[in-house]
Design a protein around this motif. Sequence first.
Motif, short mmCIF file in Angstrom:
data_model
loop_
_atom_site.label_atom_id
_atom_site.label_comp_id
_atom_site.label_asym_id
_atom_site.label_seq_id
_atom_site.Cartn_x
_atom_site.Cartn_y
_atom_site.Cartn_z
N GLU A 1 19.81 -8.33 60.95
CA GLU A 1 19.74 -8.11 59.75
C GLU A 1 19.38 -6.66 59.45
N LYS A 2 18.63 -6.11 60.53
CA LYS A 2 18.23 -4.61 60.54
C LYS A 2 19.56 -3.66 60.59
N GLN B 1 22.12 -4.29 57.68
CA GLN B 1 21.83 -3.54 56.40
C GLN B 1 22.29 -2.12 56.37
N HIS C 1 28.64 -7.39 54.99
CA HIS C 1 28.34 -8.39 54.10
C HIS C 1 28.69 -9.79 54.56
N LEU D 1 26.28 -10.67 57.05
CA LEU D 1 24.96 -11.33 56.64
C LEU D 1 25.15 -12.29 55.83
N HIS E 1 25.91 -12.55 49.37
CA HIS E 1 26.61 -11.40 50.39
C HIS E 1 28.07 -11.95 50.49
#
Length: 1488
Positions: free
Chosen positions: A98-99, A102, A126, A129, A145
């Motif tokens: 996720e880090k 993003q 996206h 994600l 997303h």
Amino acid sequence: MAGNFRFTMDQKDIVRFLTTTIDGFIQDRLINKEQRTQHKEQCAERLAAEDGSCDKDSEVEYSDQAVLANLDWGIEALEEAINTYNMETKLARLDYAEKMLQVCAMLNPKQKTAGVPNYYLSAWAHLNLSYLWKLRNNIQNCVFHALEMFIIDPFFSRIDFAPELWKNLFLPHMNSIVGWYSEERHRLMMEVIPDSSDLSFTTDFDQFFNESLVFSMRPHQLEKLQKLEQLYAESLDENTRLYAKYYKDCTNSDSTSGKKAAPMLPIAEPPMTPLHELSRSVPDFVKFGPILPKSAGFSLAKRSKDGANETIRENSTSSQSKVEKSSIWAAKGRIIEENENEDDSDSELDDASVDSESKNNVFSPGMKMVKDEDIEPKAPLSNHKNQIHSPNIFSPLDSPITGPNNSSTNPDTNSKREPKYLRLLSTRLRDTTLSDSLSSSLEMSTDQIFNSDKEVTGLKNIKKKNNNQTPSMNHDNENCLGFKDSSLCESDEGNQSCTTLPKLEKLTIGSKPPKDFVCPITGQIFGDPVTLETGQTYERKAIQEWLRTGNTTCPITRQPLSANILPKTNYVLKRLITSWIEQNPELAQEFSNSNTPRGSSCSPSAKDFQMLSITQRTTDSPSLKSKETYIRQRSNRFMRVSVATSPTSVLSQAAVETILNSLKPYISSLCTSENLQECEEAVMEIARLWKDSETDPQIHAYLSKPTIISGLMEILSASLNREVLRTSIYILSELIFLDESVGDTLNSVDSDFDCLATLLKNGLAEAALLIYQLRPVFAQLLVHELVPSLVQVIQNKSEGSDNFQLVIDPKDAAIAILEQILIGGDEDSRSLNALSVISENGIPSLAKYLERMEGRRSVVSILLCCMQAEKDCKSLIANRIELSPVLELFHAGNDSVRGICAEFLSELVQLNRRTVCNRILQTIKDEGAFSTMHTFLVYLQMAPMEHQLAVASLLLQIDLLVEPRKMSIYREEAVETLIEALWQKDFSSTQMKALDTLLFLIGHVTTSGMSYTEVWLLKIAGFVQPYNALIKAGQLGQYDNESTETMEDEKNAMNSWQKRVAFVLCNHENGSIFQALEECLRSNSLKMAKSCLVLVAWLTHMLSTLPDTGIKDVARKSLLDELINVLQSSKNLEEMILASLALKTFISDPITQEALRAYAKSIYRTMRKLKRYSTVAVDIMKALLNLNSVDVTELWSCKEVVELDLSSNGEVLSLHYMNGQVLSGHSDGTIKVWDAKKRIPRVIQETHEHTKAVTSLCSSDDRLYSGSLDKTIRVWIIKSNEIKCIDVHDVKEPVYELTANAKLACYVSQGSGVKVFNWSEAPKLINFNKYVKCLAVAGDKLYCGCSGYSIQEVDLSKNTSSSFFSGTRKLLGKQTVYSLQIHDDFLFACGSSVDSTAGKIFSLSSKMVVGSLSTGLDIHRIAINSDFIFAGTKFGTIEVWLKDKLTRVASIKMAGGHTKITSLVSDTDGMMLFVGSSDGKIQVWALD
């Protein structure tokens, strides 16, 4: 809602529909790993193609590289989370993913990153994600997303990322746009149909929509069609984004309070265009349905294994069949804008140029009615919103007047260099030239095209000629020929492909065959067409000739050909050609004329391409002559292409005949003459004529006859003229270069290769070239021992000929052969060959050769083999080599080359001087235009496991050049890679290599390149013998007094380096390395367990030097049990010492002490064995004895080994231990020598020099002294297996007790006092009116145990006595000191029991009593070792006391009842106890 929704849906229904649809789509993607992998490769292709179009001179910012790396790391972490079943690991990888994702998701869509549009990266992020939130079971964020992806980039979302989802969510709302597009398109097509007003509604329109319709389109019609396609694509994207926002508003409104108003349903309206101004209109009675394939709006082009696009075959009975080449080309990677600022010198292809790399387009006339539910939008063929990232436009015809949206492709974009720092780039080869011609909306009937089994053949696009156009020229390629009419010059990284068309003023489009019917090599109509795996079609004979000349790529696309055998004939295309020929016999005859072809194509000469390397033909090879120079020398053959007799011929038939006639007499002389000089002259003339022929195929075929080849080989074996030899090799190398079958002819005769090997050994460097071209196997090269000769070729200066230029530099060929020899065979042969290179002093020449780009990879590979075979040469290479060429090779090479460079650099920094290693690492860090650390990091993510460890080691060492105070992504990734390798239980070789890498990382390296960390740790533990052996052998190197580095600098650098490495390894993820080492310690491999133990010992030892961060507890939990297991089970001395050193780190910990309680006895026993070798063992023993939870009596155990019955010799009056031998003195005067190295002693000598009882034995240095009742003192020399009496001193009185050294002897005889005998004078009596029972000497002090329980001290230097200790007189009984022993500056005195104390311990320095032995039994004999005190009582009992704590731990009862103990002695290690008794027996006890 429009489309397929036939009923009204409220907001909750919409949200439910969205959730169900997107959730199902994401779930399918998560299940299908193959589809995710294929999707990632497709996206990587776009990034690769995108980067290939950017300026090669532009530099990529490090921040851009980091963004792309974050995306890659995020996707990789997401895959790991999907594949793992460990919930803790899954959550951790999801958080990390996720880090990373993003970062890309929040990019500005209007900008670019490393040349890649941010909207593409953001949409991709996206999508991933959305996968991530599905794994977390958060459907709301998953839907969010997915919709955000369509909002940011609707085009690629429906084309690449989620076409299935787009069809379900958005396609039903696009019916009005699809219908508008279909109507406008058919209205435009109707203009082209002649007399369309006369058509009735029953007319079959399929007969009109064929390729003739396309050929008859005018330029302005094509322009309108292009605008229609562009507008259609824009409309689809705008409405997709509009509905995505609507869906997003619905979900937000539904998730919040109910007071928020529901969003309004958008309406997809078709655009208004000026296309209605067309002069012709579709009649009302003609009702066209939308003409769309099932894949409308997105590409169904699949990627095959070799990277080529596979056209989708559809059922011929379907309503519409078509291959969308625009979408396929979009999938190949044209996703960003072209460079706006191009160099002025770079020419552009004009609009009249033919795009020879465009794919075969397939057209279909299908205009059937389509049901409403089957309507799907067509993939846009025009540029999407004027952005170049949209798919390219293809058409069968191209207008000479370029429209506003028709930008020509700059040829410079074809030669852009692929960056090596993007891991996301696909490894597949891609087309280097992208066409921008308009894609035709019409298609051929599927009945005609797709009925062939496993073959799909399309017709290539043909651009319309304009005689007024100026021909385009590529300024980078001087030899690209352009005629006044039109020309095509393609730049493909230096290689050329030129197509020329003669001027035809009155030739119309319909008067020439379709381009797809004409071979691009011969320019003639196909007779036997074959379609290669790249999708290009050629005449069979032409492509066979192309491949025979050494080429391995497609002539047009330059893609490598994996298949060695040509496919079957393309019968579908052949039938179409036959049909066309029947309709156009005159035109077919005209274009089939081989003497005057309509268009001829000159392909690159085979020598314009480098030969493939024997060992790795796709990565590096000996360089040919400079391509530009070579092409310039032969440029005239392109000017005569119009009169060529074959597709590759460069001479007229008359010229060929002339050369052939000139050759014949020389060939006759060569093959038949017995005059060597005549044959040599013939060779020179043949070479001259061959050069003049400019490699004409007919001449080549003539010279390739076996008889001529044999004649040339006979010259090589017989001639002594070096120029003739070189010329013969020149001819043969040229022939082999153009046709490898010539080499097969030479290989068929073993003597030919033997001849070439002999020539090479005799110093003919050019022979290396011919040997290289013959591609010998390793065994052939090994037999002839060519390494010295090859090194000599590399060292010597080239002797090139002015008349002839070889296709390959002999030095390049020698290096390639040398590499094959060094990497072939088993480990022993590789080592021997590498040593041969070193002994021939080849390293300096090879290091100098790195300055050249050609063969650089092979040189690095050779040097790497040398370092691996002989570690000593590392310093030599480090001093000679320049690192910048190696780093350039790493930055520019492929994965295999990078792996070799990484291994090379990793080996290079394994030197025995830390300061030198740091300088090399600093150079690696600072060299190059790119960040070396970042390049290493990116490669680390994609490198195979065998190279990952080397890269990780390099990356970590560079990072540790500074104090590791702040967090570093480079350091974390490197350490993580090393630790992950330790966990590879199924790949023991990987684990072993990881352990070796970590050991070398510590920095203790000998001059021979071996790690001596184990020896260094043993020295720390007190076992110095191995360390001293290395120093004696010179393996630790000598410090140069004139060097700027002093010994102190080196030590400081080494200490600092070790602390940094230990800090980083121990603190990574809270000591995770110790858990991995725990698994390695359990390995069944002894070698792996030993290496792991060394690493564990070093890490635990270094923990004591690091700040306490709680890591010690983590290490103890992981390693304590394994270390105890090593101490209990191992029989190897070094392993036990290393385990002891590691255990010492935890011994002070209360938890460790409690854990050791259960093993205290076994560990104590082991430590007693080790104490003679290691000081660490003594420390651990003391710690065990001081443990409150440990009962010291549990630490003792003894076992009687044997009882020796020597009663025939009388009593055993004395025992003495010396150097692994026990000497016993008996009452009959016998002295026996026993070998006590084993548990059961054995007699090795028995002597009867004394005539009476031997009462006392003592030793000093290598001398043994014996006292006897026969009134003599004998001196013995001690040898390995015997003693020999060398002197006898008659003292005139019996000797009861004796102590002696080289200066004097002190003995007790009858009467009081003690006598001192200095060996040369008469004995002197020192009388202190006390009877002496025992003696002990320390320096010049003699201590006498006397009656009255006193001890007298005699100063031997002054012959004076004084009282050392006076005991308390008792009225009853006699108190006497029976035994004295001096040990570790303490005097142990034992005798009569007084007040329940039978022994006292005195400090010699202070003369104070420091301890006592509390027992009620009189002690007559005492023996002391480092651990215990053995006290023999008068009743045959031996009490055992701990020396340090003076605690009685056990009692040993002698056999035989109340047998008197007459003598007592222990070995040096305290492991054996020997007891002599009055009944003539010796009992041996093992002490555990």
